[in-house]
Write a protein that holds these residues in place. Structure first.
Motif, PDB file in Angstrom:
ATOM      1  N   ASP A 132       0.860  -1.185   0.000  1.00 46.60           N
ATOM      2  CA  ASP A 132       0.000   0.000   0.000  1.00 46.60           C
ATOM      3  C   ASP A 132       0.896   1.234   0.000  1.00 46.60           C
ATOM      4  O   ASP A 132       1.841   1.316   0.791  1.00 46.60           O
ATOM      5  N   GLY A 133       0.580   2.154  -0.915  1.00 51.24           N
ATOM      6  CA  GLY A 133       1.399   3.358  -1.009  1.00 51.24           C
ATOM      7  C   GLY A 133       2.609   3.161  -1.906  1.00 51.24           C
ATOM      8  O   GLY A 133       3.650   3.784  -1.725  1.00 51.24           O
ATOM      9  N   ASN A 224      -5.521  14.480   2.218  1.00 53.72           N
ATOM     10  CA  ASN A 224      -4.913  15.136   1.061  1.00 53.72           C
ATOM     11  C   ASN A 224      -5.697  16.410   0.745  1.00 53.72           C
ATOM     12  O   ASN A 224      -6.717  16.382   0.043  1.00 53.72           O
ATOM     13  N   TYR A 252       0.680  13.998   6.262  1.00 55.39           N
ATOM     14  CA  TYR A 252       0.144  13.131   5.208  1.00 55.39           C
ATOM     15  C   TYR A 252       1.288  12.601   4.368  1.00 55.39           C
ATOM     16  O   TYR A 252       2.036  13.371   3.795  1.00 55.39           O
ATOM     17  N   GLY A 254       0.949  10.036   1.975  1.00 54.85           N
ATOM     18  CA  GLY A 254       0.592   9.412   0.690  1.00 54.85           C
ATOM     19  C   GLY A 254       0.607   7.898   0.763  1.00 54.85           C
ATOM     20  O   GLY A 254       0.347   7.221  -0.226  1.00 54.85           O
ATOM     21  N   ALA A 255       0.894   7.367   1.947  1.00 56.33           N
ATOM     22  CA  ALA A 255       0.830   5.910   2.153  1.00 56.33           C
ATOM     23  C   ALA A 255      -0.005   5.661   3.413  1.00 56.33           C
ATOM     24  O   ALA A 255       0.391   6.049   4.517  1.00 56.33           O
ATOM     25  N   LEU A 256      -1.137   5.017   3.199  1.00 55.15           N
ATOM     26  CA  LEU A 256      -2.143   4.860   4.255  1.00 55.15           C
ATOM     27  C   LEU A 256      -1.568   4.239   5.521  1.00 55.15           C
ATOM     28  O   LEU A 256      -1.813   4.722   6.641  1.00 55.15           O
ATOM     29  N   PHE A 270      -7.388  10.232  10.412  1.00 57.62           N
ATOM     30  CA  PHE A 270      -7.084  10.138   8.982  1.00 57.62           C
ATOM     31  C   PHE A 270      -8.412  10.180   8.240  1.00 57.62           C
ATOM     32  O   PHE A 270      -9.383   9.510   8.648  1.00 57.62           O
ATOM     33  N   TYR A 272     -10.111  10.027   4.223  1.00 55.86           N
ATOM     34  CA  TYR A 272     -10.113  10.036   2.770  1.00 55.86           C
ATOM     35  C   TYR A 272     -11.572  10.107   2.336  1.00 55.86           C
ATOM     36  O   TYR A 272     -12.228   9.080   2.146  1.00 55.86           O
ATOM     37  N   LYS A 282     -11.369   6.688  -2.415  1.00 60.01           N
ATOM     38  CA  LYS A 282     -10.346   5.927  -3.154  1.00 60.01           C
ATOM     39  C   LYS A 282     -10.035   4.588  -2.489  1.00 60.01           C
ATOM     40  O   LYS A 282      -9.673   3.633  -3.165  1.00 60.01           O
ATOM     41  N   LEU A 283     -10.191   4.507  -1.187  1.00 55.10           N
ATOM     42  CA  LEU A 283      -9.699   3.341  -0.458  1.00 55.10           C
ATOM     43  C   LEU A 283     -10.680   2.177  -0.550  1.00 55.10           C
ATOM     44  O   LEU A 283     -11.908   2.371  -0.510  1.00 55.10           O
ATOM     45  N   ARG A 284     -10.125   0.982  -0.620  1.00 54.83           N
ATOM     46  CA  ARG A 284     -10.938  -0.218  -0.787  1.00 54.83           C
ATOM     47  C   ARG A 284     -11.372  -0.756   0.563  1.00 54.83           C
ATOM     48  O   ARG A 284     -10.605  -0.774   1.532  1.00 54.83           O
ATOM     49  N   GLU A 288      -8.478  -2.780   2.754  1.00 54.07           N
ATOM     50  CA  GLU A 288      -7.805  -1.612   3.337  1.00 54.07           C
ATOM     51  C   GLU A 288      -8.591  -1.089   4.548  1.00 54.07           C
ATOM     52  O   GLU A 288      -8.151  -1.214   5.683  1.00 54.07           O
TER      53      GLU A 288
END
Ligand code: P6P
Length: 349
Positions: A132-133, A224, A252, A254-256, A270, A272, A282-284, A288
């Motif tokens: 991830d990331g 972000n 932040y 850029g990598a969860l 956090f 998103y 964006k996150l699954r 995730e």
């Protein structure tokens, strides 16, 4: 004990060095049952995958064919990094001939991958994001692997994994591996959250911290802000609030996984959110948000899509996405309060 018998190394440090992940799982379950042994063995294989990925990352800049893109695009419509493919294959390989995990579902694979020799015996499914990331790989910044374990309770007749479309309470274990200055594995099997540090001299993950508790509030908000104009008004108002009030700081990466690890250890939130282009975010969900929600709730935190608890959300497809607000209870609730206020106003209340 006579001086002759006094151990050269204080007892506790030897015992600690022997508290490997597999032993810790059995200690957590207080059982040596077949199920406990299975879970212990699965966690041990995940640790092996973490070691293999960490080794590859540590040499990435020196080896050919590790960095950069494959030229392929995955089911997410994202360009695939060579490291994504390698890590995806590592998790498959460590479970071959194990009798443990029958099926793996990954961000990098359209459909679940079956390991036939395991299926008659092992009814476990591993859901994972192998790297991830991965955009951080080529610039030597932290990345992570995220995993969850579920028990397969019904047949997957068409091989599409539709039996996995259940809420996150089906998870029996979850965690992540963060590849940073050191490699750390953080996991829970429903008995608290615990961290293990990879000791390269031993080649083992050794117990670092037990029963990690996330602070009820922390200074960090992690999002972000480049998406600000794509957010709905509630999230924009939340952002303005933290800009105007003392005691908040933005982080932040850029990598969860790295962002979540910071919040797990220091508190904060956090987020998103959904955007104009991606209303679902964006996150699954399955590999995730749900694993991280399981972990953060076990640590005393909270995780929602802004309105509904992540662990109660039932995905409509294997690669379903969801907005994510996760972290300290008070900070997640603050974000949710802005969303609730806007909903009340929209409803004329
Ligand atoms: P953005 C990485 O691609 C990832 O899936 C997460 O690790 C990370 O939190 C997020 O996407 C970053 O997305 O849109 O801020 O670049």
């Amino acid at each position: 004990m006579t001086s002759l018998q006094t151990p050269a190394i204080p007892e506790h440090s030897l015992d600690r060095d022997c508290t490997t992940l597999s032993r810790h799982v059995l200690q957590q379950l207080q059982s040596f049952s077949p199920e406990a042994q299975d879970l212990s063995a699965i966690m041990n294989r995940i640790a092996l995958a973490g070691k293999l990925v960490a080794r590859r990352l540590s040499r990435a800049g020196l080896m050919a064919d590790v960095l950069g893109f494959t030229g392929e695009t995955n089911i997410q419509g994202e360009s695939v990094k060579k490291m994504d493919v390698y890590a995806n294959d590592v998790f498959i390989s460590v479970f071959k001939q194990s009798g443990l995990v029958c099926r793996l579902a990954s961000e990098e694979m359209d459909k679940p991958y079956y390991i036939p020799e395991n299926c008659p015996i092992g009814r476990y499914t591993l859901l994972y994001d192998p790297i991830d990331g991965s955009s951080n790989v080529d610039i030597n910044l932290n990345v992570g692997s995220i995993f969850a374990i579920r028990q397969q309770k019904e047949d997957d007749l068409d091989g599409e994994g539709n039996d996995l479309l259940k809420d996150g309470q089906e998870q029996i274990a979850a965690g992540y591996i963060v590849y940073g200055p050191s490699t750390m594995l953080v996991y829970s099997i429903g008995h608290g959250v615990h961290s293990f540090l990879l000791d390269p001299s031993l080649g083992e993950f050794i117990l670092a911290q037990e029963n990690i508790k996330i602070p009820d509030h922390g200074p960090v908000y992690s999002t972000n802000e480049g998406n600000f104009w794509q957010w709905d008004d509630a999230i924009r108002d939340y952002t303005r609030y933290v800009h105007r009030h003392e005691g908040y700081t933005a982080r932040y990466s850029g990598a969860l996984v790295g962002d979540i690890h910071r919040i797990l250890m220091q508190g904060g939130v956090f987020l998103y959110p959904g955007t104009v282009k991606k209303p679902e975010g964006k996150l699954r969900l399955l590999y995730e948000s749900a694993p991280l929600a399981f972990l953060v709730e076990q640590a005393g935190g909270k995780a929602s899509n802004g309105m509904k608890r992540i662990l109660d959300i039932v995905p409509d497809k294997l690669h379903a996405r969801s907005p994510l607000v996760i972290g300290s209870k008070e900070d997640v609730s603050l974000v949710e309060s802005f969303i609730q206020d806007h909903q009340r106003r929209a409803n004329g209340n």
